[in-house]
Design an enzyme around this catalytic site. Sequence first.
Site, PDB file in Angstrom:
ATOM      1  N   LYS A   1      82.870  54.032  57.307  1.00  0.00           N
ATOM      2  CA  LYS A   1      82.843  53.487  58.395  1.00  0.00           C
ATOM      3  C   LYS A   1      83.843  53.816  59.490  1.00  0.00           C
ATOM      4  CE  LYS A   1      80.472  49.346  56.780  1.00  0.00           C
ATOM      5  NZ  LYS A   1      80.241  47.911  57.282  1.00  0.00           N
TER       6      LYS A   1
ATOM      7  N   ASP B   1      77.301  44.578  62.175  1.00  0.00           N
ATOM      8  CA  ASP B   1      77.599  43.597  61.206  1.00  0.00           C
ATOM      9  C   ASP B   1      77.973  42.269  61.776  1.00  0.00           C
ATOM     10  OD1 ASP B   1      77.142  45.244  58.744  1.00  0.00           O
ATOM     11  OD2 ASP B   1      79.295  45.965  59.079  1.00  0.00           O
TER      12      ASP B   1
ATOM     13  N   GLY C   1      89.291  38.561  55.414  1.00  0.00           N
ATOM     14  CA  GLY C   1      89.202  40.076  55.361  1.00  0.00           C
ATOM     15  C   GLY C   1      89.160  40.601  56.745  1.00  0.00           C
TER      16      GLY C   1
END
Length: 151
Positions: free
Chosen positions: A71, A108, A132
Amino acid sequence: MIQGSTELVAIVGSPVAQVKSPENFNRWFADHQQNVAMLAIDLAQSALDDFVQTLRGWQNLRGCVVTVPYKQLLASRLDSVSERSAALCSVNVIRREIDGRLVGDIVDGEGFLNAARKQGFNPKDKQVLVIGTGGVGSAIAYSLCQAGVSH
């Protein structure tokens, strides 16, 4: 059935044996009578630059979904990226334009936010905790901030 006229999309990462996207997308394409198929590409990092060059000329490939660990690595190799991708230095989708230019985005966070809103969540002035800071976590945090969380 894949034919010569089938348009392709790919999911690229390494490893990719665990990804569910090809199964899910291909089922949707078949259910909606789309002549499109998704391929999983387990790509060695040493082949990233060659892969990007190949994408530019791959005329029946619409684009790619990008998964770990690429990514961040692919974001800097594209012709342009969305504002949120630029802020996060990350992409999870690449669209191939007709002229071969590659355009990236990271969706996302918007996907998470849309699903949360369908469950009645309004992020405006809320305090949130995102655990995260990888590609997905960062994208979720970015979208929550854009949607008006207070902290």
